[in-house]
Write a protein that holds these residues in place. Structure first.
Motif, mmCIF file in Angstrom:
data_model
loop_
_atom_site.group_PDB
_atom_site.id
_atom_site.type_symbol
_atom_site.label_atom_id
_atom_site.label_comp_id
_atom_site.label_asym_id
_atom_site.label_seq_id
_atom_site.Cartn_x
_atom_site.Cartn_y
_atom_site.Cartn_z
ATOM 1 N N LEU A 94 -5.953 -1.458 2.097
ATOM 2 C CA LEU A 94 -4.829 -0.555 2.368
ATOM 3 C C LEU A 94 -3.478 -1.217 2.095
ATOM 4 C CD1 LEU A 94 -6.093 1.031 5.719
ATOM 5 C CD2 LEU A 94 -5.943 2.173 3.502
ATOM 6 N N ASP A 95 -3.470 -2.546 2.138
ATOM 7 C CA ASP A 95 -2.207 -3.281 1.968
ATOM 8 C C ASP A 95 -1.912 -3.497 0.486
ATOM 9 O OD1 ASP A 95 0.050 -4.767 2.448
ATOM 10 O OD2 ASP A 95 -1.033 -6.591 3.029
ATOM 11 N N THR A 96 -1.546 -2.412 -0.196
ATOM 12 C CA THR A 96 -1.357 -2.461 -1.650
ATOM 13 C C THR A 96 -0.207 -3.380 -2.072
ATOM 14 O OG1 THR A 96 -0.015 -0.456 -1.483
ATOM 15 C CG2 THR A 96 -2.354 -0.172 -2.019
ATOM 16 N N ARG A 146 -7.735 -4.247 14.637
ATOM 17 C CA ARG A 146 -9.142 -3.989 14.978
ATOM 18 C C ARG A 146 -9.993 -5.226 14.676
ATOM 19 N NH1 ARG A 146 -14.023 -1.688 12.786
ATOM 20 N NH2 ARG A 146 -15.047 -0.329 14.344
ATOM 21 N N GLY A 147 -9.746 -5.864 13.533
ATOM 22 C CA GLY A 147 -10.465 -7.081 13.186
ATOM 23 C C GLY A 147 -10.249 -8.184 14.209
ATOM 24 N N ARG A 206 1.727 -7.222 1.931
ATOM 25 C CA ARG A 206 2.642 -7.709 2.980
ATOM 26 C C ARG A 206 1.912 -8.478 4.090
ATOM 27 N NH1 ARG A 206 6.057 -2.051 3.406
ATOM 28 N NH2 ARG A 206 7.380 -2.390 1.568
ATOM 29 N N ASN A 207 0.682 -8.060 4.388
ATOM 30 C CA ASN A 207 -0.062 -8.694 5.473
ATOM 31 C C ASN A 207 -1.179 -9.612 4.969
ATOM 32 O OD1 ASN A 207 1.405 -7.255 7.483
ATOM 33 N ND2 ASN A 207 0.149 -5.454 7.062
ATOM 34 N N ALA A 208 -1.225 -9.830 3.659
ATOM 35 C CA ALA A 208 -2.326 -10.585 3.065
ATOM 36 C C ALA A 208 -2.456 -11.996 3.651
ATOM 37 C CB ALA A 208 -2.166 -10.666 1.553
ATOM 38 N N ASN A 209 -1.325 -12.674 3.821
ATOM 39 C CA ASN A 209 -1.360 -14.039 4.353
ATOM 40 C C ASN A 209 -1.907 -14.078 5.765
ATOM 41 O OD1 ASN A 209 -0.819 -16.040 2.610
ATOM 42 N ND2 ASN A 209 1.251 -16.485 3.348
ATOM 43 N N ILE A 223 -3.611 5.523 10.995
ATOM 44 C CA ILE A 223 -4.991 5.177 10.636
ATOM 45 C C ILE A 223 -5.025 4.436 9.301
ATOM 46 C CG2 ILE A 223 -7.251 6.132 10.006
ATOM 47 C CD1 ILE A 223 -6.652 8.420 11.997
ATOM 48 N N ASN A 224 -4.144 4.794 8.388
ATOM 49 C CA ASN A 224 -4.114 4.170 7.067
ATOM 50 C C ASN A 224 -3.114 3.020 6.982
ATOM 51 O OD1 ASN A 224 -6.077 5.845 5.763
ATOM 52 N ND2 ASN A 224 -4.586 7.502 5.813
ATOM 53 N N ASN A 225 -2.672 2.551 8.141
ATOM 54 C CA ASN A 225 -1.759 1.412 8.192
ATOM 55 C C ASN A 225 -2.588 0.118 8.216
ATOM 56 O OD1 ASN A 225 0.037 -0.636 9.037
ATOM 57 N ND2 ASN A 225 1.361 0.857 10.020
ATOM 58 N N PRO A 226 -2.336 -0.813 7.285
ATOM 59 C CA PRO A 226 -3.115 -2.054 7.258
ATOM 60 C C PRO A 226 -3.107 -2.797 8.588
ATOM 61 C CG PRO A 226 -1.721 -1.897 5.319
ATOM 62 C CD PRO A 226 -1.333 -0.768 6.210
ATOM 63 N N ARG A 227 -1.980 -2.718 9.293
ATOM 64 C CA ARG A 227 -1.874 -3.441 10.561
ATOM 65 C C ARG A 227 -2.856 -2.908 11.606
ATOM 66 N NH1 ARG A 227 -2.075 -7.686 13.010
ATOM 67 N NH2 ARG A 227 -0.939 -7.916 14.957
ATOM 68 N N THR A 228 -3.164 -1.617 11.533
ATOM 69 C CA THR A 228 -4.129 -1.024 12.467
ATOM 70 C C THR A 228 -5.493 -1.696 12.304
ATOM 71 O OG1 THR A 228 -2.979 1.098 12.399
ATOM 72 C CG2 THR A 228 -5.269 1.123 13.155
#
Length: 390
Positions: free
Chosen positions: A102-104, A66-67, A107-110, A57-62
Motif C-alpha cells: 500500500l505504501d506506493t 497490525r504487524g 514513506r514507511n518502507a524503512n 483500511i488502505n493506509n499503510p500505517r494501519t
C-alpha cells in the motif's frame, strides 16, 4: 444549504477521526502491554464495513500497526496473550507485506524494514523450537517465511545477490523430516548448487531421492558429489550404502576400497567389506576383513557377531551334510557331524564376546544356547535358558 454543508463536513471529519483513533488506540494499548485490547482495536478498524473507513483500511500505517501487534503477541511471555493468535508471526508478516504494497511512495518502507529484520530472529527461534519439538511442518513453514522475507524488495535492495544458504539447507532438513521429499530435494539442490556443506548436502539429497523412490537420480547425485568432493568420506559412505542396498556388489566394493585407502583405520569400512565378501561367498577374505575390523575396534559388536555367525552357519550347513549320509553308514555320519562341532567351537568365543559387550542381548543368547547344547556345555546351556526365560 450552507448550514447543511457544514454539518456534512463535520460528520465526515468525525468519522475519519474515529478511525484514526482506532489505529492510534491500538498502538497505545500495545505499548501498554494490553495486547488483547490492541488486537481488538486494530481488527475493528480493518474489518470495518463502513465505506468511510476505506481510507484508513488502505493506509499503510494501519497494516504496519497490525504487524507490530501480532509480532508483540509472538514475543510475549504471557500464556494468555499467546492464545490470542494461533500463528502470530504469519499474521505479522502478512500485515507488513500489505503495508509495503500500500505504501506506493515508500514513506514507511524503512520503518517496516527494521521490523522485518527483527522478526527474522523470531522466525528462527520458532523454527528451531518447532524442529526440536518434532513439529517439522511448522519448522519448514518458518524457514520458508524467512526465505520469503528475504525476497522482499525492501530487504533485497541492500544486498540483491545475497543467498542465505543456511536457511535453504535447514528448510531441506525440515522438509525431509516432515516427509515432504519433493521440497527437501528442491532445497537440498539449491544448497548444493551454492556449495553449502560440501558433500554432506549431496548425501542428504541422495537420501531424499531414495525416499522419493528415485534410486537412479540418487546415484547420479552421489556421482556428482564424488566428482566435486572426492575426499569427502560421507559421500563415499553413502555411495557404498546405496550400492549395497541395490545389490550392486562390484560398485560397492570399488568405493569401499577407495574409502579404506582414504581412511585405513576406519573399522566400519572393513566390517562392510566383510559383509560384502561373505555375501559373495568369499569366506576366507570375509574372515580377514572382520578380524581387521575387530583389531581396529575391540568393542565392535557387529563385527564379532557377524564373524561368529559365519562360523555358526558353516556348522549348521555341515549338519545338513551329515544328515545326507546314508542311514547305514553311521561311521561316516559321525565323522561329518563331528566337523560341525569344529565350526561351532570357532563361533563360540565371538558370541560370548557379544554377550560381554551387550549383556542380555537376545540375538547372541539364542546362538549361545544352541552352541552350548551342541558342544555339551550343559551348565552354561541351562544358565542361558534362564536368561532367556525359557
Amino acid at each position: 444549504m450552507k448550514k447543511s454543508f457544514i454539518l456534512l463536513t463535520f460528520v465526515f471529519l468525525t468519522s475519519v477521526a474515529f478511525a484514526q483513533k482506532g489505529v492510534s488506540g491500538a498502538l497505545s494499548a500495545k505499548e501498554q502491554g494490553k495486547l488483547d485490547k490492541a488486537l481488538e482495536a486494530i481488527e475493528a478498524v480493518i474489518n470495518s464495513t463502513n465505506p468511510k473507513d476505506a481510507k484508513t483500511i488502505n493506509n499503510p500505517r494501519t497494516w504496519e500497526t497490525r504487524g507490530e501487534i501480532f509480532q508483540a503477541i509472538a514475543q510475549s511471555k504471557d500464556a494468555n496473550m499467546k492464545k490470542l493468535s494461533a500463528d502470530p508471526l504469519s499474521e505479522a508478516l502478512k500485515s507488513y507485506k500489505k503495508a509495503l504494497d500500500l505504501d506506493t511512495k515508500g514513506r514507511n518502507a524503512n520503518s517496516v524494514k527494521i521490523k522485518l529484520t527483527l522478526m527474522e530472529n523470531d522466525f528462527m527461534n520458532q523454527a528451531v523450537e518447532s524442529f526440536n519439538n518434532e513439529d517439522y511442518n511448522r519448522a519448514l513453514l518458518s524457514f520458508e517465511q524467512m526465505l520469503d522475507m528475504k525476497q522482499l524488495p525492501v530487504i533485497r535492495k541492500d544486498n540483491p545477490n545475497a543467498i542465505d544458504t543456511v536457511i535453504i539447507f535447514n528448510a531441506g532438513l525440515a522438509a525431509f523430516n516432515a516427509k515432504n521429499y519433493e521440497k527437501a530435494i528442491s532445497y537440498y539442490k539449491d544448497a548444493a548448487k551454492y556449495g553449502y556443506n560440501g558433500g554432506r548436502t549431496y548425501s542428504l539429497l541422495s537420501k531424499a531421492y531414495l525416499e522419493n523412490k528415485d534410486t537412479l537420480t540418487a546415484i547420479s547425485a552421489l556421482n556428482e558429489a564424488f566428482e566435486k568432493y572426492p575426499a569427502d568420506n560421507s559421500v563415499l559412505v553413502e555411495m557404498i550404502n546405496i550400492y549395497i542396498s541395490t545389490k550392486k556388489t562390484e560398485e560397492a566394493m570399488k568405493y569401499l576400497s577407495l574409502a579404506i585407502e582414504a581412511d585405513p583405520t576406519n573399522a566400519s569400512y572393513y566390517f562392510a567389506k566383510g559383509s560384502l565378501l561373505d555375501g559373495m561367498g568369499r569366506q576366507d577374505d570375509a574372515i580377514k576383513s572382520y578380524e581387521k575390523a575387530i583389531e581396529l575396534n575391540k568393542e565392535y559388536y557387529d563385527a564379532y557377531y557377524n564373524l561368529g555367525a559365519l562360523y555358526y552357519n558353516n556348522g549348521v550347513k555341515q549338519i545338513e551334510v551329515a544328515n545326507k549320509v546314508p542311514a547305514n553308514d553311521n561311521k561316516r555320519y559321525e565323522e561329518e557331524l563331528g566337523k560341525s562341532d569344529i565350526w561351532f567351537a570357532k563361533a563360540l568365543p565371538f558370541m560370548e564376546r557379544c554377550q560381554e559387550l551387550k549383556p542380555g542381548d537376545t540375538y547372541s543368547l539364542e546362538s549361545l544356547k544352541n552352541l552350548y547344547y551342541r558342544l555339551k556345555q550343559l551348565e552354561k546351556y541351562e544358565d542361558v535358558l534362564k536368561k532367556l526365560g525359557q
